[in-house]
Design an enzyme around this catalytic site. Structure first.
Site, PDB file in Angstrom:
ATOM      1  N   GLY A 287       0.642  -1.331  -0.011  1.00  0.00           N
ATOM      2  CA  GLY A 287      -0.007  -0.047  -0.077  1.00  0.00           C
ATOM      3  C   GLY A 287       0.859   1.304  -0.036  1.00  0.00           C
ATOM      4  O   GLY A 287       1.964   1.348   0.405  1.00  0.00           O
ATOM      5  N   CYS A 288       0.295   2.358  -0.270  1.00  0.00           N
ATOM      6  CA  CYS A 288       1.107   3.626  -0.630  1.00  0.00           C
ATOM      7  C   CYS A 288       1.277   4.119   0.872  1.00  0.00           C
ATOM      8  O   CYS A 288       2.641   4.391   1.012  1.00  0.00           O
ATOM      9  CB  CYS A 288       0.227   4.612  -1.148  1.00  0.00           C
ATOM     10  SG  CYS A 288      -1.579   4.930  -0.525  1.00  0.00           S
ATOM     11  N   TYR A 289       0.546   4.183   1.678  1.00  0.00           N
ATOM     12  CA  TYR A 289       0.869   4.629   3.176  1.00  0.00           C
ATOM     13  C   TYR A 289       2.200   3.785   3.760  1.00  0.00           C
ATOM     14  O   TYR A 289       3.026   4.187   4.248  1.00  0.00           O
ATOM     15  CB  TYR A 289      -0.198   4.629   4.151  1.00  0.00           C
ATOM     16  CG  TYR A 289      -1.169   6.016   3.904  1.00  0.00           C
ATOM     17  CD1 TYR A 289      -0.763   7.241   3.953  1.00  0.00           C
ATOM     18  CD2 TYR A 289      -2.658   5.654   3.436  1.00  0.00           C
ATOM     19  CE1 TYR A 289      -1.688   8.279   3.594  1.00  0.00           C
ATOM     20  CE2 TYR A 289      -3.300   6.897   3.524  1.00  0.00           C
ATOM     21  CZ  TYR A 289      -3.068   8.129   3.547  1.00  0.00           C
ATOM     22  OH  TYR A 289      -3.829   8.756   3.399  1.00  0.00           O
ATOM     23  N   PRO A 290       1.994   2.469   3.698  1.00  0.00           N
ATOM     24  CA  PRO A 290       2.744   1.522   4.387  1.00  0.00           C
ATOM     25  C   PRO A 290       4.324   1.429   3.686  1.00  0.00           C
ATOM     26  O   PRO A 290       5.290   1.524   4.326  1.00  0.00           O
ATOM     27  CB  PRO A 290       2.239   0.152   4.059  1.00  0.00           C
ATOM     28  CG  PRO A 290       0.784   0.514   4.198  1.00  0.00           C
ATOM     29  CD  PRO A 290       0.739   1.690   3.338  1.00  0.00           C
ATOM     30  N   THR A 291       4.251   2.053   2.690  1.00  0.00           N
ATOM     31  CA  THR A 291       5.634   2.067   1.848  1.00  0.00           C
ATOM     32  C   THR A 291       6.353   3.074   2.383  1.00  0.00           C
ATOM     33  O   THR A 291       7.480   3.116   2.880  1.00  0.00           O
ATOM     34  CB  THR A 291       5.313   2.436   0.154  1.00  0.00           C
ATOM     35  OG1 THR A 291       4.846   1.221  -0.222  1.00  0.00           O
ATOM     36  CG2 THR A 291       6.523   2.572  -0.235  1.00  0.00           C
TER      37      THR A 291
END
Lengths: 340, 340, 340, 340
Positions: C146-150
């Site tokens: 996911g974008c946030y976890p990256t």
């Protein structure tokens, strides 16, 4: 294969930064930053130093063997430095208005100051590749077109040449630009809170880009009404162009045929002009970050009224991209190198 | 002093919410929300319940004694509910296009559906107060003008009446609107990522608002070229209007004199039209959150070309504000009550 | 050299379109559009047909010999189609959340529906190349982060592994995202007028991306406070991360040394993580349209408080770019091919 | 009834213009523009001259009988002119940071320059009406709070006083502001193209507003981590505040009870603080163009983690609106006059 070095003066402005970004991906050249009063550096990641830097001087040009130098500078800087750079053996591609208007009188009228390099002004080749390709290829000094005239001339010149427009009724060019067209400098007029949630007119009839359109299209000043307006976006120019078509134009297909004949004919269609089916028109997202000029139109047969939409990214086809297109022609690379 | 209750149908849309907000500050009326398929409620602070709510029905109108009902709804809802509300004793101010075009044929042509209330259509008074003030004062059913026609008619009608325009050369109205003009509903076309960093054309020649301009100004369709475009902002309409002036207009002052004669003459200057000195033009921030229509222009004497800029807040003078101006006239309050 | 065909399901969404755009410039692969309920096509210039299109079916995969298929689709579509595509011989890179959470229980808790492919869930490799490079290289099914976890994991994992954080004091991750993170679909919540001139919080503690951070970083739910917020921009994620440093961290240089040891050490520094000098931090323009994750921080020695800023382009390193990075690893191309 | 004249120094900045706009609608006062190095005038409609103008001098104050003077100026201007204005008989409400920090040492540390008016600094009353109402009412010199501290103190002070926060775990205040907070002046940092499609951090730990929060809330510097960030919008501040609740707080209702006790209790609830039901939080559109501070929160009982959202319009409750609220108290008008 080793890359040919080319220089950029004014690399910290928006057009200059776009040049650096595009040239960094160009397969045949290496961009060199020529330092001249640049400012506004942003934080830089560790170990990411960016392109090589050299002082902006003829000696740098000679010792580094720069094949071309781009000026993304105010016209007075271009006037001052273009000559020495040419003497040092580089081709010069100037993105300012310094060499666009043909005569010192014209320059004086529209830029409100004297032109200091009349010889260079005479020598300069106007770099609208779609209409001046062969002359650009052999030029030493290329004057890169303004952003508004690029969109206007690509939309109008084929129609004017084909006699498709009733000129005495007047052509209206209602032009809108993103804010980067104003350059990267501190100014209340382009400060965020003045621009956001706003739309403003900043020039009616008297924009410096008007004479570029007249000179290239052959229109008379009274035939061309131009208004420049500010959209609250970063990049992009959209021009809404209104005219009455001549009796030659019975249908939308007749208009399309003129454009196709000029831009889409085999064996060498224009790589950077895209046409839309009649009734469909581009928006700015269609051309953002590309070197395309997109042209669409709507035609009302009954009343012979036509509206043409011409859209470009002002920083690419309207500045850095077209400058690289010109460089490709002048240095003998494929015209689309680094631009598709 | 007790406040007169007035109702709003469609209070959760952008025009409806603007009505509620403006009416809440009005010195003489109390807004009542008439619930009819509203949606998209936002979180509400504790203890801040907002205006009273009633079911949207003739019974509510009667029992609460509503003096007027605003419709900020699609035209089909206005057509369906206006009659019953009138029968229940309220004046009706409709912000949709349902009652603007005079004839069922005209409605059919531009709205692509049948008009179900031909009698009401005939009765409706077009509520552009600057030109229809006395008829609005006695109307039961007021059709509030569209946003684009408000800006266009206020800029053009005085000039047309004065014979200041060479009509056969055509008038160009290049219109730009903020996104709230499209209403409050889920739509890919108005979703943030499609609109931001973009500028797009959504109607050339065929916008539903064109016939409103023709009907009010007396122009012929072939004389009026209208393009509707989307600016990435919330609110505001700016129209850039181009025409050739007739021989009566020797100078910019002649144009100004026409506008002043119409809008600025004593003893009763128009309270909501503001004029600018020749050569100066308004931007959208000048009119945001106001009921003003600001008009400025530039005139080129030599070629008799003129450009007029007309700017309004589409949600105020282009919708809710003008509707309240009409309500003030119809209910006998000072015309500017709650609007300055 | 001929290019290897790879397919994209969901090519008309924002991540899908970014995949198509990036893959079109990739030196080794040719993107093929796999048609599956796509919509929202924009006007297309004449003669510019775009990439090849095929029906989205195992037969297409086989007959066209697709080496890999990207899913830029909702998780339920990925769950349904991943298996057949794998069976047809393609590697699958899924950009949805379908295969990120390891267990069906975890998926059920955070996605509020049953996982229909538990075997594939078990097989899937989490594609954060900086930490799972070797496993990605041999995977059949890659779950793109996911974008946030990256952004969060790249900023936090090195510090957690080094014991640099006092976990019991809690880590705050205040995350802000551009609107494209919500996908390309009609929704009132992402409509222009609701987002512009606004800033809103849409998830506190309970965002679906939280468990991805916990799983990768090893943090406990009580140690990680995550808030997701909407910025009125198209693309970009910036996370402001707060924690108390452990006694190991005497100075900013100690933090930098941990990051450098992990990301900048020879002979193979991470190509897509960039570090800033202590006290300097990235903004979103620094990473726009790039596959970089930029990390900067400020440290207050006296109180051992640290703030780390982690910035990515949510459509590139947060979606399409990282997916291509994973494809490069899985298909044996240089990891940076098409991404610099 | 005649209106009391009050003056504004710095009327062309964003806070100053907001003051003029709000005061023009105030039922009891008449704004007078006190000319002092103002600039950036915009085109003005014919016949709309705006408020009266006077030179910025003690003589003007005396002869016009100004009851109060607002300074929307840099702190050095406020320090220079406040004394003479007080001597001339006006109450002074200063919107700069000149008189907020209590001691010259504190001022020297955070503003990096000497305080030239230590006596006035001692006399000044900090104008956060919710906590200093009675002292404001009798003050000669009122120091209007900073925008960030207003939102932070209103959210935190009731909780700190109630012992609801475990202070040693630290409070994080992640603050975001629209661009008008930076003032109206030409600056590259706030130019449109640098801000749009961007989000940037401009101060970690060391913002000038930090000491205002510490002074009002009683927090120690090590307990309060503050980051200031720029949203690409005109107006609005949203602060996301994280803390660990003490054992007194078993549920969200306990937090709400503290807030209600402080802000919503009869017979005199705070007119400008609005609370949300637990789990619901405000966005910036909820407070735009209002003098409200909206507070919402989410609480995780299991881990005792809390997130509070505090939102204001930085130009209203964060500047001009609160200044008028203070003026109302100081001149004896109803506290909400001109503000609802």
């Amino acid at each position: 294969m080793s890359e040919t070095p080319v220089g950029i003066v004014g690399f910290s402005g928006y057009s200059g930064a776009e040049l650096v970004s595009l040239l960094s991906k160009h397969p045949h050249v290496e961009p060199i930053l020529l330092e001249h009063r640049d400012s506004g550096d942003r934080p830089r990641p560790l170990g990411h130093s960016g392109p090589r830097r050299l002082p902006c001087s003829p000696d740098s040009i000679r010792s580094a063997g720069l094949a071309a130098v781009f000026f993304a500078t105010p016209p007075e800087v271009s006037m001052q430095l273009a000559g020495p750079m040419l003497d040092a053996g580089a081709k010069v591609i100037d993105l300012s208005g310094a060499f666009r208007l043909g005569t010192t009188e014209n320059y004086q009228r529209w830029y409100k100051e004297s032109h200091t390099q009349p010889e260079l002004l005479k020598e300069a080749v106007y770099g609208l590749p779609e209409f001046c390709r062969s002359r650009v290829a052999v030029a030493r000094l290329i004057s890169n077109p303004g952003c508004y005239p690029t969109a206007a001339n690509l939309a109008l010149k084929p129609l004017i040449e084909a006699g498709a427009i009733v000129r005495e009724f007047g052509i209206v060019c209602d032009a809108k630009s993103g804010v980067s067209g104003a350059g990267r400098k501190a100014s209340l007029k382009t400060s965020f809170c003045e621009v956001t949630e706003n739309f403003s007119v900043y020039s009616i009839f008297d924009h410096r880009h008007v004479p570029e359109v007249l000179r290239t299209s052959g229109l008379d000043e009274s035939e061309f009404s131009f208004t420049a307006q500010l959209i609250p976006i970063h990049r992009g120019i959209l021009e809404t162009i209104y005219f009455r078509a001549s009796e030659k134009i019975a249908s939308a297909d007749d208009l399309l045929a003129i454009y196709r004949g000029r831009y889409a004919s085999e064996p060498a269609p224009e790589p950077f002009v895209r046409l839309y089916p009649p009734g469909q028109v581009p928006d700015l997202q269609a051309v953002a970050h590309t070197n395309f000029c997109d042209i669409g139109f709507k035609y009302d047969e009954k009343t012979r009224r036509a509206v043409v939409i011409s859209a470009i990214d002002n920083l690419v086809k309207g500045a850095a991209g077209q400058a690289i297109q010109n460089m490709n022609l002048a240095l003998g690379y494929p015209e689309t190198a680094g631009l598709l």
